[in-house]
Write a protein that holds these residues in place. Structure first.
Motif, PDB file in Angstrom:
ATOM      1  N   SER A 104       2.290  -9.010   5.592  1.00 34.82           N
ATOM      2  CA  SER A 104       3.444  -8.322   6.169  1.00 34.82           C
ATOM      3  C   SER A 104       4.596  -9.284   6.433  1.00 34.82           C
ATOM      4  CB  SER A 104       3.042  -7.631   7.477  1.00 34.82           C
ATOM      5  OG  SER A 104       2.045  -6.659   7.257  1.00 34.82           O
TER       6      SER A 104
ATOM      7  N   ASP B 101      -9.527 -11.150   9.534  1.00 32.14           N
ATOM      8  CA  ASP B 101      -9.094  -9.901   8.902  1.00 32.14           C
ATOM      9  C   ASP B 101      -7.655  -9.563   9.274  1.00 32.14           C
ATOM     10  OD1 ASP B 101     -10.065  -9.577  11.501  1.00 32.14           O
ATOM     11  OD2 ASP B 101     -10.403  -7.430  11.213  1.00 32.14           O
TER      12      ASP B 101
ATOM     13  N   GLU C 188      -3.923  -9.606   6.839  1.00 36.84           N
ATOM     14  CA  GLU C 188      -3.027  -8.444   6.861  1.00 36.84           C
ATOM     15  C   GLU C 188      -1.636  -8.830   7.352  1.00 36.84           C
ATOM     16  OE1 GLU C 188      -2.790  -4.285   9.403  1.00 36.84           O
ATOM     17  OE2 GLU C 188      -4.741  -5.150   8.951  1.00 36.84           O
TER      18      GLU C 188
END
Length: 209
Positions: free
Chosen positions: A154, A146, A150
């Motif tokens: 970024s 997870d 993410e």
């Protein structure tokens, strides 16, 4: 799970101080903080293919510690601080320094090859190399799935913005890409080492939360 990696955070601050000191030297030589002459940058070790071809190969490394403006220094220093807090403890200080220098050298070589006749300087190649190390880590199973997704978004956005700016501004994308590619390769090679380091760090009861 977020690991606080403060232990072993030694080389990054030293590099930040060295970059700042070199910037101050350039500023003193020029008598101001905003306009640096080509002559002073060349005198202090900027990368310039014509001089490199005359045997001044040391410029490929010394240029990594020079910056062309205060904003250039600030952006690179902020990136180095953020990436160094994570990557230096994960690699170990000695390996981190070697990776930083190798990626900086790769960026300078790329600039030398693809941008002949252009003066270049800055830690961007080395810093993009650290981004490459970070990408290699994110593409492995070291990071939770997870968080991996993410963080990949970024990091991808940051890289896309920086490389995109290089299409419109006088930014050395060759150095960026050279550093990034070398960082990914070194990161993939060093993954077993980083896994081992991470296990030792966790066994030493670093703060988790």
């Amino acid at each position: 799970m977020i690991v606080k990696f403060q232990p072993g955070f030694r080389v990054t601050p030293a590099l930040l101080i060295l970059n700042l000191l070199m910037f101050l030297v350039v500023a003193v030589v020029n008598g101001n903080f905003s306009q640096f002459s080509t002559q002073s940058l060349l005198m202090l070790g900027a990368n310039y293919s014509n001089l490199v071809e005359q045997g001044q190969w040391w410029r490929l490394l010394t240029s990594v510690f020079l910056h062309l403006s205060l904003m250039h220094l600030v952006f690179n220093s902020a990136s180095l601080f953020v990436l160094g807090r994570f990557i230096e403890p994960l690699l170990g200080s000695t390996a981190f320094l070697l990776v930083y220098l190798l990626c900086g050298l790769a960026g300078s070589l790329a600039s030398y090859h693809f941008n002949p006749g252009i003066l270049s300087a800055g830690a961007s190649g080395a810093i993009f190399g650290l981004f490459g190390i970070f990408l290699a880590v994110l593409l492995s199973n070291i990071v939770r799935p997870d968080l991996r997704k993410e963080w990949l978004k970024s990091v991808g956005a940051v890289l896309a913005i920086n490389l995109g700016l290089g299409l419109f501004l006088p930014i050395d994308n060759s150095a960026h890409l050279g550093g990034l590619a070398s960082g990914v390769v070194l990161g993939l090679i060093l993954l077993p080492w980083m896994r081992s380091r991470l296990r030792r760090l966790l066994n030493n009861d670093l703060t988790l939360r």
